[in-house]
Design an enzyme around this catalytic site. Structure first.
Site, PDB file in Angstrom:
ATOM      1  N   ARG A   1     116.865  47.143  71.566  1.00  0.00           N
ATOM      2  CA  ARG A   1     117.776  46.948  72.697  1.00  0.00           C
ATOM      3  C   ARG A   1     119.017  47.809  72.576  1.00  0.00           C
ATOM      4  NH1 ARG A   1     116.122  41.512  74.294  1.00  0.00           N
ATOM      5  NH2 ARG A   1     117.431  40.611  75.916  1.00  0.00           N
TER       6      ARG A   1
ATOM      7  N   ARG B   1     113.672  30.997  86.524  1.00  0.00           N
ATOM      8  CA  ARG B   1     112.709  30.967  85.402  1.00  0.00           C
ATOM      9  C   ARG B   1     112.668  29.596  84.725  1.00  0.00           C
ATOM     10  NH1 ARG B   1     113.003  35.591  80.893  1.00  0.00           N
ATOM     11  NH2 ARG B   1     115.138  34.891  80.611  1.00  0.00           N
TER      12      ARG B   1
ATOM     13  N   LYS C   1     108.805  41.418  81.108  1.00  0.00           N
ATOM     14  CA  LYS C   1     108.256  41.872  79.820  1.00  0.00           C
ATOM     15  C   LYS C   1     107.439  40.772  79.142  1.00  0.00           C
ATOM     16  CE  LYS C   1     112.318  42.659  78.076  1.00  0.00           C
ATOM     17  NZ  LYS C   1     113.166  42.175  79.200  1.00  0.00           N
TER      18      LYS C   1
ATOM     19  N   ARG D   1     116.273  27.896  80.390  1.00  0.00           N
ATOM     20  CA  ARG D   1     117.117  28.375  79.289  1.00  0.00           C
ATOM     21  C   ARG D   1     118.587  28.293  79.692  1.00  0.00           C
ATOM     22  NH1 ARG D   1     114.599  34.085  77.575  1.00  0.00           N
ATOM     23  NH2 ARG D   1     116.819  34.537  77.397  1.00  0.00           N
TER      24      ARG D   1
ATOM     25  N   ARG E   1     124.553  39.206  80.774  1.00  0.00           N
ATOM     26  CA  ARG E   1     123.380  39.799  80.112  1.00  0.00           C
ATOM     27  C   ARG E   1     122.954  41.083  80.803  1.00  0.00           C
ATOM     28  NH1 ARG E   1     119.592  35.133  80.637  1.00  0.00           N
ATOM     29  NH2 ARG E   1     117.997  36.514  79.826  1.00  0.00           N
TER      30      ARG E   1
HETATM   31  P1  ADP Z   1     111.613  39.189  80.651  1.00  0.00           P
HETATM   32  O1  ADP Z   1     110.753  38.798  79.476  1.00  0.00           O
HETATM   33  O2  ADP Z   1     111.559  40.657  80.939  1.00  0.00           O
HETATM   34  O3  ADP Z   1     113.006  38.674  80.545  1.00  0.00           O
HETATM   35  P2  ADP Z   1     109.945  37.266  82.127  1.00  0.00           P
HETATM   36  O4  ADP Z   1     108.565  37.715  81.863  1.00  0.00           O
HETATM   37  O5  ADP Z   1     110.444  36.066  81.427  1.00  0.00           O
HETATM   38  O6  ADP Z   1     110.966  38.506  81.941  1.00  0.00           O
HETATM   39  O7  ADP Z   1     110.079  37.050  83.715  1.00  0.00           O
HETATM   40  C1  ADP Z   1     111.296  36.603  84.309  1.00  0.00           C
HETATM   41  C2  ADP Z   1     110.976  35.657  85.488  1.00  0.00           C
HETATM   42  O8  ADP Z   1     110.376  36.395  86.543  1.00  0.00           O
HETATM   43  C3  ADP Z   1     109.967  34.543  85.136  1.00  0.00           C
HETATM   44  O9  ADP Z   1     110.346  33.387  85.856  1.00  0.00           O
HETATM   45  C4  ADP Z   1     108.630  35.090  85.633  1.00  0.00           C
HETATM   46  O10 ADP Z   1     107.743  34.043  86.031  1.00  0.00           O
HETATM   47  C5  ADP Z   1     109.045  35.932  86.826  1.00  0.00           C
HETATM   48  N1  ADP Z   1     108.233  37.166  86.995  1.00  0.00           N
HETATM   49  C6  ADP Z   1     107.750  37.977  86.031  1.00  0.00           C
HETATM   50  N2  ADP Z   1     107.088  39.035  86.565  1.00  0.00           N
HETATM   51  C7  ADP Z   1     107.188  38.890  87.910  1.00  0.00           C
HETATM   52  C8  ADP Z   1     106.713  39.671  89.029  1.00  0.00           C
HETATM   53  N3  ADP Z   1     106.024  40.812  88.867  1.00  0.00           N
HETATM   54  N4  ADP Z   1     106.997  39.222  90.272  1.00  0.00           N
HETATM   55  C9  ADP Z   1     107.696  38.060  90.458  1.00  0.00           C
HETATM   56  N5  ADP Z   1     108.164  37.297  89.449  1.00  0.00           N
HETATM   57  C10 ADP Z   1     107.914  37.697  88.189  1.00  0.00           C
HETATM   58  P1  ADP Z   2     115.785  38.317  78.125  1.00  0.00           P
HETATM   59  O1  ADP Z   2     114.697  39.295  77.930  1.00  0.00           O
HETATM   60  O2  ADP Z   2     115.515  37.321  79.172  1.00  0.00           O
HETATM   61  O3  ADP Z   2     117.127  38.933  78.214  1.00  0.00           O
HETATM   62  P2  ADP Z   2     115.529  37.499  75.353  1.00  0.00           P
HETATM   63  O4  ADP Z   2     114.768  36.259  75.191  1.00  0.00           O
HETATM   64  O5  ADP Z   2     114.894  38.788  75.048  1.00  0.00           O
HETATM   65  O6  ADP Z   2     116.059  37.452  76.842  1.00  0.00           O
HETATM   66  O7  ADP Z   2     116.883  37.421  74.514  1.00  0.00           O
HETATM   67  C1  ADP Z   2     117.719  36.284  74.510  1.00  0.00           C
HETATM   68  C2  ADP Z   2     118.945  36.573  73.667  1.00  0.00           C
HETATM   69  O8  ADP Z   2     118.559  36.812  72.300  1.00  0.00           O
HETATM   70  C3  ADP Z   2     119.727  37.824  74.073  1.00  0.00           C
HETATM   71  O9  ADP Z   2     120.652  37.580  75.115  1.00  0.00           O
HETATM   72  C4  ADP Z   2     120.420  38.182  72.749  1.00  0.00           C
HETATM   73  O10 ADP Z   2     121.526  37.316  72.494  1.00  0.00           O
HETATM   74  C5  ADP Z   2     119.339  37.847  71.723  1.00  0.00           C
HETATM   75  N1  ADP Z   2     118.470  39.020  71.467  1.00  0.00           N
HETATM   76  C6  ADP Z   2     117.146  39.135  71.749  1.00  0.00           C
HETATM   77  N2  ADP Z   2     116.684  40.340  71.387  1.00  0.00           N
HETATM   78  C7  ADP Z   2     117.721  41.023  70.859  1.00  0.00           C
HETATM   79  C8  ADP Z   2     117.885  42.336  70.322  1.00  0.00           C
HETATM   80  N3  ADP Z   2     116.859  43.207  70.242  1.00  0.00           N
HETATM   81  N4  ADP Z   2     119.117  42.681  69.881  1.00  0.00           N
HETATM   82  C9  ADP Z   2     120.157  41.839  69.929  1.00  0.00           C
HETATM   83  N5  ADP Z   2     120.076  40.605  70.450  1.00  0.00           N
HETATM   84  C10 ADP Z   2     118.874  40.184  70.907  1.00  0.00           C
END
Ligand code: ADP
Ligand code: ADP
Ligand code: ZN
Length: 229
Positions: free
Chosen positions: A99, A138, A23, A171, A182
């Protein structure tokens, strides 16, 4: 010709998907291409945590465990952000919010109060084993938040951001022990949003297992198909 406009032209897009679905990666590019602000609830929380604001301190223990921060706190934080002038005029690409069904209902309500609506929800689908591998590989730039992956999207120079030369870090909630929690939280509390938005006719599904560029192109097509001609 009579032009009937029911909205301001601002676009409200939600990227829905598990942690690691891509995302943030997609939202960053899309935000530049479409000139729509990217709002990540996780980034907002991390920024508050870094600045040690009361909100950050409130969120800290939940984030460390990989639990969701309570809905009222989260909704208030995002609502605040949506009220800023850039989102007010251009709309938003939401990443990581809503979420829970309660957050989704609250979002619908606040947009409606302002005469706005959600235009599109894109559900980026990725199988669980791939998610684990993505999260544990990541790396993020401390300075500009650009996201990398050790295998799939490595920086040109080890541990250094291509965009700004900043230091890359992992992270703490991307450690394997927290990652599984998660993902469990996602399946229990966030996945119901797929049905929620499907029933409203807003959902488009996308194969998030393709490479980053292919997902980006598909995403852009879906968004442009939604644009008024
Ligand atoms: P999210 O915001 O949904 O948690 P991220 O955009 O941070 O996900 O992506 C999670 C990890 O996967 C990052 O290390 C990113 O570089 C990698 N990633 C994202 N999209 C792809 C893809 N289409 N194929 C392979 N790796 C990806
Ligand atoms: P990822 O997409 O990789 O799971 P985020 O960066 O979106 O991680 O979120 C990191 C943390 O921040 C989550 O595990 C949660 O603790 C908090 N968080 C983020 N967005 C929300 C949400 N919409 N509602 C509740 N907690 C959230
Ligand atoms: Zn950087």
């Amino acid at each position: 010709m009579i032009l009937l406009t029911t909205s301001t032209g601002a676009k409200h897009i939600i990227l829905l998907g598990a942690p690691g679905a891509g995302k943030g990666t997609q939202a960053t590019v899309l935000s530049e291409l479409q000139d729509i602000p990217h709002v990540s609830s996780g980034d907002l929380f991390r920024d508050n945590l870094k600045r040690e604001t009361p909100l950050g301190l409130q969120a800290k223990s939940y984030m460390e465990k990989g639990e969701l921060v309570p809905d009222d706190v989260t909704v208030a934080m995002v609502h605040d952000r949506l009220n800023q002038p850039d989102c007010d005029s251009k709309g938003v690409i939401l990443d990581g919010f809503p979420r829970t069904v309660e957050q989704a209902r609250a979002l619908g309500k606040v947009l409606q109060q302002d005469g706005k609506k959600i235009d599109l929800v894109v559900y980026i689908q990725v199988p669980e084993d791939v998610l684990v591998q993505r999260l544990t590989g990541r790396w993020i730039c401390r300075a500009c938040q650009t996201v990398y992956h050790t295998l799939h999207n490595p920086p040109r120079t080890a541990a250094e951001c291509d965009a700004c030369g900043g230091e890359l870090y992992q992270r703490s909630d991307d450690r394997p022990e927290t990652v599984q929690n998660r993902l469990n939280v996602y399946f229990e509390q966030t996945l119901p949003l797929v049905d929620f938005y499907q029933e409203k006719g807003l959902l488009r599904e996308m194969d998030g297992q393709q490479d980053i560029e292919t997902v980006g192109t598909a995403l852009l097509e879906v968004i442009q198909a939604k644009q008024p001609r």
